[in-house]
Design an enzyme around this catalytic site. Structure first.
Site, PDB file in Angstrom:
ATOM      1  N   ALA A 194       0.817  -1.231   0.000  1.00 39.10           N
ATOM      2  CA  ALA A 194       0.000   0.000   0.000  1.00 39.10           C
ATOM      3  C   ALA A 194       0.844   1.272   0.000  1.00 39.10           C
ATOM      4  CB  ALA A 194      -0.939  -0.004   1.211  1.00 39.10           C
ATOM      5  N   ALA A 219       2.901   2.477  -2.254  1.00 38.13           N
ATOM      6  CA  ALA A 219       3.218   3.136  -3.527  1.00 38.13           C
ATOM      7  C   ALA A 219       2.319   2.599  -4.634  1.00 38.13           C
ATOM      8  CB  ALA A 219       4.682   2.875  -3.899  1.00 38.13           C
ATOM      9  N   GLY A 220       2.347   3.303  -5.734  1.00 41.20           N
ATOM     10  CA  GLY A 220       1.766   2.816  -6.985  1.00 41.20           C
ATOM     11  C   GLY A 220       0.296   2.438  -6.901  1.00 41.20           C
ATOM     12  N   ARG A 259       7.495  -0.346   4.369  1.00 44.13           N
ATOM     13  CA  ARG A 259       8.000   0.983   4.720  1.00 44.13           C
ATOM     14  C   ARG A 259       7.042   1.687   5.684  1.00 44.13           C
ATOM     15  NH1 ARG A 259       9.430   2.293  -1.559  1.00 44.13           N
ATOM     16  NH2 ARG A 259       7.445   1.229  -1.801  1.00 44.13           N
ATOM     17  N   TYR A 268       9.875 -13.145 -14.399  1.00 41.66           N
ATOM     18  CA  TYR A 268       8.758 -12.255 -14.029  1.00 41.66           C
ATOM     19  C   TYR A 268       7.464 -12.794 -14.641  1.00 41.66           C
ATOM     20  CZ  TYR A 268       5.669  -8.288 -13.570  1.00 41.66           C
ATOM     21  OH  TYR A 268       4.584  -7.495 -13.277  1.00 41.66           O
ATOM     22  N   PRO A 305      -2.875  -5.650 -15.609  1.00 44.27           N
ATOM     23  CA  PRO A 305      -2.530  -4.429 -16.340  1.00 44.27           C
ATOM     24  C   PRO A 305      -1.374  -4.637 -17.311  1.00 44.27           C
ATOM     25  CG  PRO A 305      -2.409  -4.118 -13.933  1.00 44.27           C
ATOM     26  CD  PRO A 305      -2.424  -5.586 -14.214  1.00 44.27           C
ATOM     27  N   LEU A 347       1.024  -1.552 -19.405  1.00 41.05           N
ATOM     28  CA  LEU A 347       1.987  -0.525 -18.979  1.00 41.05           C
ATOM     29  C   LEU A 347       1.365   0.479 -18.005  1.00 41.05           C
ATOM     30  CD1 LEU A 347       3.534  -0.011 -22.503  1.00 41.05           C
ATOM     31  CD2 LEU A 347       4.793  -0.822 -20.495  1.00 41.05           C
TER      32      LEU A 347
HETATM   33  C1  8X3 Z   1       3.993  -5.144 -15.680  1.00 43.72           C
HETATM   34  C2  8X3 Z   1       3.725  -4.941 -17.106  1.00 43.72           C
HETATM   35  O1  8X3 Z   1       4.761  -4.612 -19.361  1.00 43.72           O
HETATM   36  O2  8X3 Z   1       6.277  -5.344 -17.647  1.00 43.72           O
HETATM   37  O3  8X3 Z   1       3.333  -6.170 -15.062  1.00 43.72           O
HETATM   38  O4  8X3 Z   1       4.665  -6.855 -18.503  1.00 43.72           O
HETATM   39  S1  8X3 Z   1       4.934  -5.455 -18.166  1.00 43.72           S
END
Ligand code: 8X3
Length: 252
Positions: A11, A13-14, A36, A152, A182, A184
């Protein structure tokens, strides 16, 4: 109906911070979680004039810290209605043959194990009352693998699998599971991925208007405010300049 209690991880950031602000305005009571403590405190101070807010400072990747944090909640905060599994991130963007094992560990720890640890602590509360709503932050990276995204992407594919699995296993308990994926979104995400290199971190968003944390918060609120018989199971959201993980129209 009394206002629902929403626990938000990441919670500070972002997307997490934007979601906290929007849910505060919409009558949710908030348990703000993050590593933090100073940032959590600042957000709590800001939002307490709008709603009831408490904070839990812990690291979702530390199993013992997670269960201790949830157990430490005073009785009036224990009845969690909404869990927003937002904490997560990317570390590095390298071909798999050059990848850093530390980066891999960090991503699997926070995106997969962290989500599981907090879910393990909170889901029984929801099962006991046959009610609740879990929102998992996935990614377009959990739907499409792109160059250098390897671990990732794998971690977000795991989130996708876990969202589907939760929806199935929690079906009998009438717990809603929503996944938001999401593309970008400009937050601290890229700064973390590129280890503080601001120039590299600005590249993914050059020449286009990216999504903001607020745009994702808006969708989370939409999912949370559907009638009791409706579950928004899955959302994929891009900026208008993006058509897939790799098809992006840039100006200039
Ligand atoms: C982040 C979006 O574009 O790095 O989850 O896959 S991207």
């Amino acid at each position: 109906m009394t206002s629902r209690i929403a626990l938000i991880t990441g919670a500070t950031a972002g997307i997490g911070e934007a979601t906290a602000r929007l849910l505060a305005k919409n009558n949710f009571r908030l348990i703000l979680c993050g590593r933090r403590g100073d940032r959590l405190k600042a957000l709590q101070d800001e939002l307490t004039s709008t709603t009831a807010v408490t904070t839990l400072t812990f690291d979702v990747t530390k199993r013992a810290q997670v269960s201790k944090a949830i157990q430490s909640l005073p009785p009036e905060w224990q009845d969690i209605d909404v869990l927003i599994n937002n904490a997560g991130g990317a570390h590095g963007l390298d071909p798999i043959q050059n990848g850093s094992v530390d980066d891999w560990d960090a991503m699997i720890d926070v995106n997969v194990k962290g989500l599981l640890y907090i879910s393990h602590a909170v889901i029984p509360i929801m099962v006991a009352k046959n009610r609740g709503h879990i929102v998992n932050l996935g990614s377009i990276a959990g739907r499409e693998v792109y160059a250098n995204g390897n671990v990732y992407c794998a971690s977000k594919f795991a989130v996708d699998a876990l969202s589907r699995a939760m929806r199935i296993d929690l079906n009998a308990s009438a717990i809603k599971v929503t996944q938001v994926n999401p593309g970008l979104v400009e937050t601290e995400f890229a700064l973390v991925r590129f280890k503080g290199n601001k120039e590299r971190a600005s590249q993914p968003y050059k020449g286009l208007e990216p999504l903001r944390g607020d745009d994702i918060a808006d969708l989370i609120l939409f999912a949370l405010t559907r009638p009791p018989h409706v579950v928004v199971a899955d959302m994929v959201v891009f900026p208008v300049a993006q058509a897939s993980a790799t098809v992006v129209k840039r100006e200039g």
